[in-house]
Design a protein around this motif. Structure first.
Motif, PDB file in Angstrom:
ATOM      1  N   SER A 112       3.829   5.923 -13.302  1.00 17.71           N
ATOM      2  CA  SER A 112       3.294   4.828 -12.479  1.00 17.71           C
ATOM      3  C   SER A 112       4.409   4.111 -11.740  1.00 17.71           C
ATOM      4  CB  SER A 112       2.531   3.831 -13.368  1.00 17.71           C
ATOM      5  OG  SER A 112       1.458   4.472 -14.029  1.00 17.71           O
ATOM      6  N   TYR A 113       5.522   3.915 -12.468  1.00 21.39           N
ATOM      7  CA  TYR A 113       6.645   3.217 -11.851  1.00 21.39           C
ATOM      8  C   TYR A 113       7.194   3.986 -10.653  1.00 21.39           C
ATOM      9  CZ  TYR A 113      11.372   1.422 -11.215  1.00 21.39           C
ATOM     10  OH  TYR A 113      12.532   0.933 -10.674  1.00 21.39           O
ATOM     11  N   TYR A 114       7.421   5.304 -10.807  1.00 17.27           N
ATOM     12  CA  TYR A 114       7.985   6.077  -9.705  1.00 17.27           C
ATOM     13  C   TYR A 114       7.005   6.200  -8.540  1.00 17.27           C
ATOM     14  CZ  TYR A 114      12.076   7.352 -12.431  1.00 17.27           C
ATOM     15  OH  TYR A 114      13.243   7.321 -13.133  1.00 17.27           O
ATOM     16  N   ILE A 115       5.728   6.303  -8.841  1.00 17.77           N
ATOM     17  CA  ILE A 115       4.740   6.374  -7.754  1.00 17.77           C
ATOM     18  C   ILE A 115       4.727   5.065  -6.979  1.00 17.77           C
ATOM     19  CG2 ILE A 115       2.276   6.509  -7.274  1.00 17.77           C
ATOM     20  CD1 ILE A 115       2.061   8.573  -9.493  1.00 17.77           C
ATOM     21  N   GLU A 116       4.717   3.958  -7.717  1.00 16.63           N
ATOM     22  CA  GLU A 116       4.734   2.661  -7.021  1.00 16.63           C
ATOM     23  C   GLU A 116       6.026   2.470  -6.243  1.00 16.63           C
ATOM     24  OE1 GLU A 116       4.071  -0.289  -9.944  1.00 16.63           O
ATOM     25  OE2 GLU A 116       1.956   0.263 -10.304  1.00 16.63           O
ATOM     26  N   ASP A 117       7.139   2.922  -6.858  1.00 16.24           N
ATOM     27  CA  ASP A 117       8.417   2.788  -6.146  1.00 16.24           C
ATOM     28  C   ASP A 117       8.428   3.643  -4.883  1.00 16.24           C
ATOM     29  OD1 ASP A 117      11.285   1.864  -6.178  1.00 16.24           O
ATOM     30  OD2 ASP A 117      11.595   4.053  -6.235  1.00 16.24           O
ATOM     31  N   ALA A 118       7.876   4.866  -4.992  1.00 16.81           N
ATOM     32  CA  ALA A 118       7.811   5.728  -3.800  1.00 16.81           C
ATOM     33  C   ALA A 118       6.913   5.113  -2.740  1.00 16.81           C
ATOM     34  CB  ALA A 118       7.301   7.113  -4.208  1.00 16.81           C
ATOM     35  N   GLU A 119       5.787   4.506  -3.145  1.00 15.06           N
ATOM     36  CA  GLU A 119       4.901   3.866  -2.178  1.00 15.06           C
ATOM     37  C   GLU A 119       5.602   2.680  -1.508  1.00 15.06           C
ATOM     38  OE1 GLU A 119       1.465   2.830  -4.364  1.00 15.06           O
ATOM     39  OE2 GLU A 119       0.562   4.845  -4.333  1.00 15.06           O
ATOM     40  N   GLU A 120       6.354   1.915  -2.296  1.00 13.66           N
ATOM     41  CA  GLU A 120       7.071   0.779  -1.712  1.00 13.66           C
ATOM     42  C   GLU A 120       8.138   1.245  -0.718  1.00 13.66           C
ATOM     43  OE1 GLU A 120       6.478  -2.397  -1.956  1.00 13.66           O
ATOM     44  OE2 GLU A 120       4.763  -2.100  -3.291  1.00 13.66           O
ATOM     45  N   ASN A 121       8.868   2.326  -1.107  1.00 11.73           N
ATOM     46  CA  ASN A 121       9.886   2.851  -0.187  1.00 11.73           C
ATOM     47  C   ASN A 121       9.246   3.344   1.124  1.00 11.73           C
ATOM     48  OD1 ASN A 121      12.039   2.332  -1.882  1.00 11.73           O
ATOM     49  ND2 ASN A 121      11.852   4.343  -2.923  1.00 11.73           N
ATOM     50  N   LEU A 122       8.135   4.079   0.957  1.00 11.63           N
ATOM     51  CA  LEU A 122       7.455   4.556   2.159  1.00 11.63           C
ATOM     52  C   LEU A 122       6.945   3.386   3.005  1.00 11.63           C
ATOM     53  CD1 LEU A 122       5.479   7.617   0.735  1.00 11.63           C
ATOM     54  CD2 LEU A 122       7.502   7.668   2.212  1.00 11.63           C
ATOM     55  N   MET A 123       6.419   2.344   2.317  1.00 14.69           N
ATOM     56  CA  MET A 123       5.913   1.181   3.052  1.00 14.69           C
ATOM     57  C   MET A 123       7.052   0.471   3.785  1.00 14.69           C
ATOM     58  SD  MET A 123       3.200  -0.481   3.873  1.00 14.69           S
ATOM     59  CE  MET A 123       1.985   0.046   2.687  1.00 14.69           C
ATOM     60  N   ASN A 124       8.202   0.356   3.158  1.00 12.75           N
ATOM     61  CA  ASN A 124       9.356  -0.287   3.814  1.00 12.75           C
ATOM     62  C   ASN A 124       9.824   0.527   5.020  1.00 12.75           C
ATOM     63  OD1 ASN A 124       9.401  -2.404   1.983  1.00 12.75           O
ATOM     64  ND2 ASN A 124      10.797  -1.311   0.584  1.00 12.75           N
ATOM     65  N   GLN A 125       9.847   1.866   4.814  1.00 18.05           N
ATOM     66  CA  GLN A 125      10.256   2.686   5.945  1.00 18.05           C
ATOM     67  C   GLN A 125       9.252   2.585   7.106  1.00 18.05           C
ATOM     68  OE1 GLN A 125      11.493   6.705   4.949  1.00 18.05           O
ATOM     69  NE2 GLN A 125      12.032   6.072   2.833  1.00 18.05           N
ATOM     70  N   ALA A 126       7.961   2.533   6.750  1.00 16.13           N
ATOM     71  CA  ALA A 126       6.938   2.391   7.799  1.00 16.13           C
ATOM     72  C   ALA A 126       7.089   1.056   8.516  1.00 16.13           C
ATOM     73  CB  ALA A 126       5.547   2.541   7.193  1.00 16.13           C
ATOM     74  N   GLU A 127       7.351  -0.025   7.804  1.00 17.30           N
ATOM     75  CA  GLU A 127       7.537  -1.335   8.435  1.00 17.30           C
ATOM     76  C   GLU A 127       8.783  -1.369   9.319  1.00 17.30           C
ATOM     77  OE1 GLU A 127       7.599  -4.009   5.183  1.00 17.30           O
ATOM     78  OE2 GLU A 127       5.408  -3.986   4.855  1.00 17.30           O
ATOM     79  N   ASN A 128       9.866  -0.687   8.829  1.00 24.48           N
ATOM     80  CA  ASN A 128      11.074  -0.613   9.653  1.00 24.48           C
ATOM     81  C   ASN A 128      10.803   0.140  10.962  1.00 24.48           C
ATOM     82  OD1 ASN A 128      12.592  -2.022   7.771  1.00 24.48           O
ATOM     83  ND2 ASN A 128      13.242  -0.136   6.695  1.00 24.48           N
ATOM     84  N   VAL A 129      10.029   1.211  10.822  1.00 25.29           N
ATOM     85  CA  VAL A 129       9.667   1.977  12.028  1.00 25.29           C
ATOM     86  C   VAL A 129       8.853   1.102  12.988  1.00 25.29           C
ATOM     87  CG1 VAL A 129       8.343   3.937  12.883  1.00 25.29           C
ATOM     88  CG2 VAL A 129       9.847   4.218  10.917  1.00 25.29           C
ATOM     89  N   ALA A 130       7.927   0.338  12.400  1.00 28.17           N
ATOM     90  CA  ALA A 130       7.095  -0.540  13.228  1.00 28.17           C
ATOM     91  C   ALA A 130       7.942  -1.573  13.957  1.00 28.17           C
ATOM     92  CB  ALA A 130       6.031  -1.222  12.365  1.00 28.17           C
ATOM     93  N   VAL A 131       8.954  -2.107  13.259  1.00 29.41           N
ATOM     94  CA  VAL A 131       9.826  -3.108  13.896  1.00 29.41           C
ATOM     95  C   VAL A 131      10.645  -2.476  15.016  1.00 29.41           C
ATOM     96  CG1 VAL A 131      11.808  -4.620  13.506  1.00 29.41           C
ATOM     97  CG2 VAL A 131       9.937  -4.550  11.833  1.00 29.41           C
ATOM     98  N   VAL A 132      11.160  -1.256  14.752  1.00 29.36           N
ATOM     99  CA  VAL A 132      11.978  -0.585  15.780  1.00 29.36           C
ATOM    100  C   VAL A 132      11.133  -0.277  17.010  1.00 29.36           C
ATOM    101  CG1 VAL A 132      13.288   1.517  16.301  1.00 29.36           C
ATOM    102  CG2 VAL A 132      13.623   0.349  14.124  1.00 29.36           C
ATOM    103  N   ILE A 133       9.923   0.209  16.824  1.00 30.72           N
ATOM    104  CA  ILE A 133       9.056   0.553  17.953  1.00 30.72           C
ATOM    105  C   ILE A 133       8.667  -0.703  18.714  1.00 30.72           C
ATOM    106  CG2 ILE A 133       6.770   1.457  18.541  1.00 30.72           C
ATOM    107  CD1 ILE A 133       7.079   3.439  16.289  1.00 30.72           C
ATOM    108  N   ASP A 134       8.453  -1.783  17.986  1.00 32.37           N
ATOM    109  CA  ASP A 134       8.041  -3.024  18.674  1.00 32.37           C
ATOM    110  C   ASP A 134       9.182  -3.608  19.482  1.00 32.37           C
ATOM    111  OD1 ASP A 134       6.095  -5.201  19.045  1.00 32.37           O
ATOM    112  OD2 ASP A 134       7.622  -6.382  17.963  1.00 32.37           O
ATOM    113  N   GLN A 135      10.430  -3.395  19.097  1.00 34.04           N
ATOM    114  CA  GLN A 135      11.568  -3.979  19.793  1.00 34.04           C
ATOM    115  C   GLN A 135      12.032  -3.128  20.971  1.00 34.04           C
ATOM    116  OE1 GLN A 135      14.572  -4.601  16.846  1.00 34.04           O
ATOM    117  NE2 GLN A 135      13.506  -6.366  15.909  1.00 34.04           N
TER     118      GLN A 135
END
Length: 581
Positions: free
Chosen positions: A35-58
């Motif tokens: 559960s911990y690694y799945i949640e950690d992987a989801e958080e990492n993916l979510m952070n990467q997705a948000e970073n991508v969103a910020v880069v595209i918006d800028q």
């Protein structure tokens, strides 16, 4: 067997407990890590997705942010950007980490609709099309909510991490089990070592060895158990010693009892008996070679009556020509009859003595009645003047005098015999020359022998000296010669022969008279026994029937023996021996 020992059971219990705890802990840890690694992987993916969103918006230009996004993303992560449902972008991706996924898959799985139409973030684990692999996918809407950004990666990364964690946990569990085994064996050995020693001592106690002591190694419950065990051992030794002493004392008492004692159970099995009882059963042929005894029918009948009536019972019976008295008492154990104790007494001698006493009284009465009757009758004749002449009165008085002498001899002989049988006979030995001693005794009978025309001869070696009581031996010889004279007819012969051999002298008094029947020979030395059937007694000299009995006591008091040999109408020989020492 090892698996039956306390050490194995204790070790197996500890190992089972530790293994169960480690199994539960491993399951929970694996669930936690997964559960911990799945949640950690989801958080990492979510952070990467948000970073991508910020880069595209800028950035308004498309190429620059895409190159930047490729540099920001991890190698195993892939990003798909939908500007709308028909316009999308995917970063460069190494297919060794994850197979290529067509953008249309997102639309068919409603992943795009959830983000583009509903403007909601998405976290999902799903299968890859045309493959057995699973992926973790997250999606967020863009800043202007006109598109969506999807980041996903293979679940194998998480599974690999979880597998490593599982191996680490299993390794730790294995090490823990090994350490627990060592600890369990050490602990169980420390605990069971005193118990093993106690088992060994208990085995020695069961074999009757009470000297081994259990060492007290600790002061805990096992130490207290060892102290209690040693106390029990001392008590057992004390009680066993006491029981052995009681058993030995009881056995000695039973062996010293002259009567037979038999203890039987309710099944008529012999539990205990003493030597007189064994002798009794052997006499009745109720004892086998294997020491298995069976009770005779007399005892069985009495036992049944004791069990039925629950009281003591006694009876007298005759077996093998002997008289026995049986007394049987019920044996109680906790108010319940468990058997019986039989006391068997041989009353044969008592009955014989009782018969001898009655015979003695009858014989004495008979022997005294005759002279008393004669004295009474002849005295009445004198008183009533039946005898007229002086000669007749003198004759009657002589008969009364002779009978009184006879009665006096009888009383004196009875007194002598009573003293001899009571052990009060006194022997005064002195050195006696046998030849002159015998000649002096024979001189007393010469006149009587000449009157009866009987020849008396002797054969006595010269110069033989012996220590004896002359008065008592003279009484023996006088009695035997007198018997020979009374039972030898006219022209008969009496011969006295003395010979020396084996440190003793043997005196033989032989006659050729009427003899004694063979069936009477064993009884001639008993009091008042007279063989009137075969011996014709002189009417003028009647014996008392005590002479031979007195002679036997005198000879035995000198340490000698006396016996007789005889044949009817051929003669009799009495022989007695006297030891030199």
């Amino acid at each position: 067997m090892l698996w039956r020992s306390v050490v194995f059971k204790l070790w197996f219990t500890i190992i089972l407990l530790v293994a169960f705890v480690l199994l539960i802990l491993t399951i929970f840890l694996l669930e936690f890590f997964e559960s911990y690694y799945i949640e950690d992987a989801e958080e990492n993916l979510m952070n990467q997705a948000e970073n991508v969103a910020v880069v595209i918006d800028q950035h308004e230009q498309t190429e620059l942010p895409m190159n930047t996004i490729d540099q920001l993303l991890a190698p195993q992560t892939r990003v798909t950007v939908f500007f709308d449902e028909h316009n999308y972008w995917q970063n460069e991706f190494d297919e060794s980490y994850l197979p290529d996924i067509e953008p249309s898959w997102f639309i068919t799985n409603n992943v795009v609709n959830s983000v583009l139409n509903e403007n909601e973030s998405v976290r999902k684990i799903t299968d890859i099309p045309n493959s057995d692999a699973e992926i973790i996918i997250v999606g967020i809407p863009t800043e202007d909510f006109n598109g969506g950004i999807y980041a996903y990666q293979s679940l194998e990364v998480v599974e690999e991490t979880t597998s490593r964690a599982t191996k680490l946990i299993l390794l730790a569990a294995t090490i823990a089990i090994i350490l627990t085994t060592v600890f369990a064996f050490f602990l169980s050995s420390r605990i069971t070592a005193p118990l093993i020693k106690m088992r060994k001592v208990a085995g020695e106690l069961s074999r009757g060895e009470f000297n081994t002591k259990v060492p007290v190694l600790t002061h805990d419950e096992i130490g207290e158990l060892a102290i209690s065990f040693n106390r029990m051992r001392r008590q057992l030794r004390y009680h066993m010693t006491a029981l052995n002493q009681e058993k030995s004392q009881l056995s000695s008492i039973l062996k010293s009892i002259a009567d037979g004692v038999i203890t039987v159970n309710k099944q008529l099995g012999v539990m205990l008996m003493n030597p007189p009882a064994e002798k009794f059963l052997f006499q009745l042929d109720f004892a086998q070679e294997d020491q298995n005894y069976t009770l005779p029918q007399e005892l069985r009948d009495v036992f049944q009556q004791v069990i039925e009536h629950k009281q003591e019972y006694s009876r007298e019976f005759v077996a093998q020509g002997r008289n026995f008295v049986l007394v049987m008492t019920p044996l109680y154990i906790e108010n319940e009859i468990r058997g019986a104790v039989a006391l068997i007494r041989d009353m044969t001698e008592e009955r014989q003595l009782d018969k001898l006493r009655k015979d003695f009284l009858a014989n004495v009465s008979h022997e005294l009645r005759t002279p008393i009757s004669m004295m009474q009758g002849y005295s009445e004749a004198i008183v009533d003047d039946i005898a007229e002449s002086k000669e007749e009165k003198q004759e009657l008085a002589q008969i009364i005098y002779d009978e009184s002498l006879r009665m006096g001899r009888l009383v004196n002989e009875l007194l002598d015999l009573a003293r001899m049988e009571a052990g009060h006979i006194q022997i005064h030995k002195e050195k006696v020359t046998i030849g002159p001693f015998v000649d002096r005794i024979l001189n007393k009978f010469n006149s009587i022998a000449e009157k009866q025309q009987i020849t008396i001869s002797s054969d006595v070696p010269p110069n033989i000296e012996y220590d004896l009581d002359p008065d008592r031996i003279e009484q023996v010889l006088t009695n035997l010669i007198d018997n020979a004279l009374r039972h030898t007819t006219e022209n008969g012969e009496i011969h006295i022969k003395i010979e020396e051999a084996n440190q003793e002298i043997a005196v033989h008094i032989s006659d050729n008279g009427s003899g004694i029947p063979e069936e009477d020979l064993p009884f001639i030395f008993e009091r008042f026994y007279k063989s009137d059937k075969a011996r014709t007694r002189n009417g003028k000299k009647k014996g008392t029937g005590l002479g031979l009995s007195i002679a036997k006591h005198i000879v035995e008091s000198h340490g000698g023996t006396i016996y007789a040999k005889s044949q009817v109408n051929e003669g009799t020989t009495f022989t007695f021996t006297l030891p030199k020492e």
